[in-house]
Write a protein that holds these residues in place. Sequence first.
Motif, short mmCIF file in Angstrom:
data_model
loop_
_atom_site.label_atom_id
_atom_site.label_comp_id
_atom_site.label_asym_id
_atom_site.label_seq_id
_atom_site.Cartn_x
_atom_site.Cartn_y
_atom_site.Cartn_z
N LYS A 1 34.79 14.10 70.31
CA LYS A 1 35.79 14.84 69.57
C LYS A 1 35.04 15.73 68.60
O LYS A 1 34.24 15.24 67.80
CB LYS A 1 36.69 13.85 68.83
N ARG A 2 35.25 17.00 68.71
CA ARG A 2 34.53 17.90 67.84
C ARG A 2 35.51 18.62 66.93
O ARG A 2 36.64 18.88 67.32
CB ARG A 2 33.82 18.99 68.64
N GLY A 3 35.03 18.92 65.78
CA GLY A 3 35.90 19.68 64.89
C GLY A 3 35.12 20.25 63.73
O GLY A 3 34.03 19.77 63.40
N PHE A 4 35.65 21.29 63.18
CA PHE A 4 35.07 21.84 61.96
C PHE A 4 35.92 21.42 60.78
O PHE A 4 37.14 21.31 60.89
CB PHE A 4 35.04 23.37 62.01
N ILE A 5 35.28 21.16 59.68
CA ILE A 5 36.02 20.98 58.45
C ILE A 5 35.65 22.13 57.52
O ILE A 5 34.47 22.41 57.31
CB ILE A 5 35.69 19.63 57.79
N LEU A 6 36.64 22.78 57.06
CA LEU A 6 36.42 23.91 56.15
C LEU A 6 36.80 23.47 54.75
O LEU A 6 37.90 22.97 54.52
CB LEU A 6 37.30 25.08 56.59
N ARG A 7 35.88 23.63 53.83
CA ARG A 7 36.18 23.27 52.46
C ARG A 7 36.22 24.53 51.60
O ARG A 7 35.30 25.35 51.66
CB ARG A 7 35.09 22.32 51.93
N ALA A 8 37.28 24.65 50.85
CA ALA A 8 37.40 25.80 49.96
C ALA A 8 38.02 25.35 48.65
O ALA A 8 38.70 24.33 48.60
CB ALA A 8 38.25 26.88 50.61
N LYS A 9 37.79 26.12 47.63
CA LYS A 9 38.42 25.79 46.35
C LYS A 9 39.93 26.01 46.46
O LYS A 9 40.38 26.93 47.15
CB LYS A 9 37.86 26.74 45.26
N LYS A 10 40.68 25.17 45.76
CA LYS A 10 42.12 25.29 45.86
C LYS A 10 42.63 26.65 45.39
O LYS A 10 43.60 27.17 45.95
CB LYS A 10 42.78 24.18 45.03
N ILE A 11 41.96 27.19 44.40
CA ILE A 11 42.46 28.49 43.92
C ILE A 11 42.26 29.59 44.97
O ILE A 11 42.89 30.63 44.90
CB ILE A 11 41.76 28.93 42.61
N ASN A 12 41.40 29.32 45.94
CA ASN A 12 41.16 30.33 46.97
C ASN A 12 41.96 30.06 48.25
O ASN A 12 41.73 30.69 49.27
CB ASN A 12 39.68 30.39 47.33
#
Length: 498
Positions: free
Chosen positions: A113-124
């Motif tokens: 199972k492959r996947g990307f996790i994208l992390r960004a600041k909530k304000i963005n």
Amino acid sequence: AVFPPELRYVTLKFIHRICNWFSAYCYYDITENDGVNTNELYNAVQLYLSSSASITGNRVSLSRGLNSSNITFGLSNNDSLIDTFNGVKVLWEHIVTPRNSQTFSWRPLPEEKRGFILRAKKINKGIVLTSYLDFIMEKANEIRRKNQDRLLYTNSRGGSLDSRGHPWESVPFKHPSTFETLAMCPKKKAEIMSDLLDFAKGESFYQRTGRAWKRGYLLYGPPGTGKSSMIAAMANYLGYDIYDLELTEVHTNSELRKLLMKTSSKSIIVIEDIDCSINLTNRKNNNSTGSGGSNNNSYNVSSPSPPGSGEENGGGNTITLSGLLNFTDGLWSCCGSERIFVFTTNHIEKLDPALLRSGRMDMHIHMSYSSFAALKILLKNYLGYDDDDVEKKILEQLEDVIEMAEMTPADISEVLIKNRRNKDKAVLELLEALRTRAERNNNNAVKLSRENCTVEDEEQEKRALVESPKEGVDDQLQAKCDKEEKGGHDANDDEKVL
Ligand SMILES: Nc1ncnc2c1ncn2[C@@H]1O[C@H](COP(=O)(O)OP(=O)(O)OP(=O)(O)O)[C@@H](O)[C@H]1O
Ligand SMILES: [Mg+2]
């Protein structure tokens, strides 16, 4: 090895959730498989990240697509990288976990199972969801098209099919011609480029106006003026495949239709030297068949049958003009979309008016003898010369003779290639060649005018030629380039047809 990946994934998820309450970040999962379908976004992200210059990890995964000569770099398993978009920093992580074998599925799923996790600041959050992901999709499409080599298809095998029932044979298409290297009036070039771009981006326009999503270009002009190079440049510019249709290998109209049905969208269908490859006596044959009950004038001219039924008048073993018109224009031409038809000819005056009417060949492009602007492009291509690399005096002399010399870009490039080791000599020799030609043409003109056949006649003939298409498809671009201002021709081709 101490920490099983599966556990790691679950823990990560858990930690993410906990942190969610406290942290300033939000997380997005982009998995390869959303249950049933492959997730397009996953592939896009992978491609996008592969182009990112910031891959510095010790472990990078490499891949090479089918038909591609480029190698793409990707994030290795469980690796991460930071990307910035409009000043917003985000973190990408690639997560791979073994799939739970108990999961039931209708079709075999990959073992991991492959996947990307994208992390960004909530304000963005806003910017990530609205523009960043769109940006990635677009970028990925671009990369995909760039990496995939074009294909050049021919039907040179005649009517026979290959093992998979395909009438087309293909080879990788690696013609280096681009609009940058194409020597022609820059204004005209720019118009063609924007026309192509409008076409490629025009899905909604064609939908809205009820037109089939296709466009026709007729390239005409003497040999060696860059018609074939232009086609290659078009394909390279849009990233389309080319179908080079050899009409002499096609025996019946229905065969022609089959060929058309086997072309893919996003392609350019080319018929070179159309005046030679289609027998114009066909037209007479057609007329003698009588023009049925068709109430469409333009079809009465050349094809008695409505589009889509060209087979009957194909009769024996030749294809007819009407068959060809149905091919470009009839109902069958829309099985598929985003297609460009390009016909080339050295003698536009020999073509049947039915081929030239507006809507059929949307744009008539006159490829002509080299102008001064075109010459400068050739000097840059072959000698690497810019304007100020050539002596001003010589440049002026070149400008003086170039129009009169009527030399094709092919001839000019010949002179330049021959002397490319000695650039100064190349320019001088070119000037000499141009002068000789100009003088010869001048003498001919004088001789002609003595015989009471003035140059003006020729000029008129040329003009008549340009205006010959009945429905008034002027070669606007040519007119513009020649600075023959003919007012009120601003309406674009599409409007004219409507
Ligand atoms: N406008 C141009 N810009 C740059 N190079 C050109 C141009 N026209 C011709 N050439 C050069 O001349 C060669 C022949 O050009 P091309 O095959 O495109 O001519 P053509 O118009 O298709 O001729 P034909 O009518 O004989 O098919 C090309 O290899 C190209 O390098
Ligand atoms: Mg050619």
